[in-house]
Design a protein around this motif. Structure first.
Motif, PDB file in Angstrom:
ATOM      1  N   PHE A  30       0.837  -1.209   0.000  1.00  0.00           N
ATOM      2  CA  PHE A  30       0.000   0.000   0.000  1.00  0.00           C
ATOM      3  C   PHE A  30       0.870   1.257   0.000  1.00  0.00           C
ATOM      4  N   GLU A  31       1.943   1.239   0.781  1.00  0.00           N
ATOM      5  CA  GLU A  31       2.855   2.389   0.830  1.00  0.00           C
ATOM      6  C   GLU A  31       3.519   2.629  -0.518  1.00  0.00           C
ATOM      7  N   VAL A  32       3.909   1.551  -1.191  1.00  0.00           N
ATOM      8  CA  VAL A  32       4.543   1.689  -2.511  1.00  0.00           C
ATOM      9  C   VAL A  32       3.591   2.374  -3.481  1.00  0.00           C
ATOM     10  N   ILE A  33       2.347   1.930  -3.503  1.00  0.00           N
ATOM     11  CA  ILE A  33       1.367   2.523  -4.417  1.00  0.00           C
ATOM     12  C   ILE A  33       1.170   4.005  -4.103  1.00  0.00           C
ATOM     13  N   LYS A  34       0.984   4.330  -2.829  1.00  0.00           N
ATOM     14  CA  LYS A  34       0.697   5.713  -2.436  1.00  0.00           C
ATOM     15  C   LYS A  34       1.843   6.662  -2.756  1.00  0.00           C
ATOM     16  N   LYS A  35       3.081   6.162  -2.775  1.00  0.00           N
ATOM     17  CA  LYS A  35       4.245   7.019  -3.026  1.00  0.00           C
ATOM     18  C   LYS A  35       4.405   7.412  -4.491  1.00  0.00           C
ATOM     19  N   HIS A  36       3.809   6.638  -5.399  1.00  0.00           N
ATOM     20  CA  HIS A  36       4.012   6.947  -6.818  1.00  0.00           C
ATOM     21  C   HIS A  36       3.248   8.225  -7.179  1.00  0.00           C
ATOM     22  N   PRO A  37       3.909   9.181  -7.823  1.00  0.00           N
ATOM     23  CA  PRO A  37       3.277  10.477  -8.097  1.00  0.00           C
ATOM     24  C   PRO A  37       2.117  10.421  -9.096  1.00  0.00           C
ATOM     25  N   ASP A  38       2.056   9.392  -9.928  1.00  0.00           N
ATOM     26  CA  ASP A  38       0.997   9.324 -10.933  1.00  0.00           C
ATOM     27  C   ASP A  38      -0.210   8.492 -10.498  1.00  0.00           C
ATOM     28  N   VAL A  39      -0.202   8.017  -9.262  1.00  0.00           N
ATOM     29  CA  VAL A  39      -1.347   7.267  -8.737  1.00  0.00           C
ATOM     30  C   VAL A  39      -2.310   8.256  -8.083  1.00  0.00           C
ATOM     31  N   LYS A  40      -3.575   8.160  -8.482  1.00  0.00           N
ATOM     32  CA  LYS A  40      -4.595   9.044  -7.913  1.00  0.00           C
ATOM     33  C   LYS A  40      -4.940   8.605  -6.491  1.00  0.00           C
ATOM     34  N   PRO A  41      -5.094   9.559  -5.586  1.00  0.00           N
ATOM     35  CA  PRO A  41      -5.491   9.204  -4.219  1.00  0.00           C
ATOM     36  C   PRO A  41      -6.977   8.851  -4.099  1.00  0.00           C
ATOM     37  N   ASP A  42      -7.760   9.281  -5.119  1.00  0.00           N
ATOM     38  CA  ASP A  42      -9.199   9.011  -5.087  1.00  0.00           C
ATOM     39  C   ASP A  42      -9.645   8.505  -6.454  1.00  0.00           C
ATOM     40  N   PRO A  43     -10.199   7.323  -6.548  1.00  0.00           N
ATOM     41  CA  PRO A  43     -10.500   6.417  -5.451  1.00  0.00           C
ATOM     42  C   PRO A  43      -9.225   5.860  -4.821  1.00  0.00           C
ATOM     43  N   GLU A  44      -9.322   5.582  -3.542  1.00  0.00           N
ATOM     44  CA  GLU A  44      -8.170   5.115  -2.782  1.00  0.00           C
ATOM     45  C   GLU A  44      -7.650   3.790  -3.343  1.00  0.00           C
ATOM     46  N   PRO A  45      -6.330   3.648  -3.457  1.00  0.00           N
ATOM     47  CA  PRO A  45      -5.753   2.364  -3.891  1.00  0.00           C
ATOM     48  C   PRO A  45      -6.190   1.234  -2.958  1.00  0.00           C
ATOM     49  N   LEU A  46      -6.186   0.039  -3.497  1.00  0.00           N
ATOM     50  CA  LEU A  46      -6.652  -1.118  -2.755  1.00  0.00           C
ATOM     51  C   LEU A  46      -5.627  -2.240  -2.867  1.00  0.00           C
ATOM     52  N   VAL A  47      -5.297  -2.857  -1.734  1.00  0.00           N
ATOM     53  CA  VAL A  47      -4.420  -4.026  -1.693  1.00  0.00           C
ATOM     54  C   VAL A  47      -5.206  -5.141  -1.033  1.00  0.00           C
ATOM     55  N   LEU A  48      -5.379  -6.237  -1.759  1.00  0.00           N
ATOM     56  CA  LEU A  48      -6.145  -7.378  -1.270  1.00  0.00           C
ATOM     57  C   LEU A  48      -5.266  -8.611  -1.165  1.00  0.00           C
ATOM     58  N   PHE A  49      -5.424  -9.361  -0.086  1.00  0.00           N
ATOM     59  CA  PHE A  49      -4.775 -10.671   0.027  1.00  0.00           C
ATOM     60  C   PHE A  49      -5.633 -11.587  -0.828  1.00  0.00           C
ATOM     61  N   ASN A  50      -5.133 -11.937  -1.995  1.00  0.00           N
ATOM     62  CA  ASN A  50      -5.946 -12.518  -3.054  1.00  0.00           C
ATOM     63  C   ASN A  50      -6.035 -14.044  -3.026  1.00  0.00           C
ATOM     64  N   ALA A  51      -4.928 -14.733  -2.696  1.00  0.00           N
ATOM     65  CA  ALA A  51      -4.958 -16.199  -2.766  1.00  0.00           C
ATOM     66  C   ALA A  51      -3.749 -16.806  -2.071  1.00  0.00           C
ATOM     67  N   MET A  52      -3.944 -18.041  -1.660  1.00  0.00           N
ATOM     68  CA  MET A  52      -2.834 -18.866  -1.182  1.00  0.00           C
ATOM     69  C   MET A  52      -2.633 -19.920  -2.268  1.00  0.00           C
ATOM     70  N   SER A  53      -1.801 -19.584  -3.242  1.00  0.00           N
ATOM     71  CA  SER A  53      -1.622 -20.476  -4.386  1.00  0.00           C
ATOM     72  C   SER A  53      -0.549 -21.522  -4.095  1.00  0.00           C
ATOM     73  N   GLU A  54      -0.220 -22.322  -5.091  1.00  0.00           N
ATOM     74  CA  GLU A  54       0.703 -23.441  -4.879  1.00  0.00           C
ATOM     75  C   GLU A  54       2.069 -23.007  -4.356  1.00  0.00           C
ATOM     76  N   SER A  55       2.591 -21.922  -4.917  1.00  0.00           N
ATOM     77  CA  SER A  55       3.956 -21.530  -4.572  1.00  0.00           C
ATOM     78  C   SER A  55       4.061 -20.173  -3.892  1.00  0.00           C
ATOM     79  N   SER A  56       2.941 -19.460  -3.742  1.00  0.00           N
ATOM     80  CA  SER A  56       3.043 -18.104  -3.208  1.00  0.00           C
ATOM     81  C   SER A  56       1.760 -17.666  -2.518  1.00  0.00           C
TER      82      SER A  56
END
Length: 116
Positions: A30-56
């Motif tokens: 989330f911090e990485v996304i927010k630091k980039h100057p070309d990322v809009k703050p609104d709508p707020e960026p979203l980081v989701l724990f998406n899956a527990m896959s085979e290797s990651s």
């Protein structure tokens, strides 16, 4: 739609090794996304724990930019920043792994010479 609005949503899937602190990883991504100057703050960026896959353990990052024509560059820059952040924090980037279990093999197979 893009004639009047130059916004575009960008999606990145990023995986970390099993055993990583997923709460720490989510916060750092989330911090990485927010630091980039070309990322809009609104709508707020979203980081989701998406899956527990085979290797990651996989995270899905969603964020917006108003730089429609430069979205590939922005995506690449964010991916590079994620890579650097993971290395700086000693968080492993996984690679596909397979365990091979051999139940039984005739030991004579290894003693035979080529019969040609």
């Amino acid at each position: 739609w893009t004639l009047s609005d130059k916004s575009r949503r960008i999606e990145i899937i990023s995986g970390v090794a099993y055993g990583s602190n997923v709460h720490q990883v989510k916060k750092l991504l989330f911090e990485v996304i927010k630091k980039h100057p070309d990322v809009k703050p609104d709508p707020e960026p979203l980081v989701l724990f998406n899956a527990m896959s085979e290797s990651s353990l996989d995270f899905r990052l969603l964020f917006w930019t108003d730089q429609f024509d430069n979205w590939l560059r922005i995506r690449s820059e964010v991916i590079l920043a994620i890579h650097d952040m993971l290395l700086e924090n000693d968080i492993s980037i996984p690679f596909p792994q397979r365990d091979l279990h051999i139940k039984s093999v005739d030991p004579m197979i290894f003693n035979q010479k080529d019969q040609r």
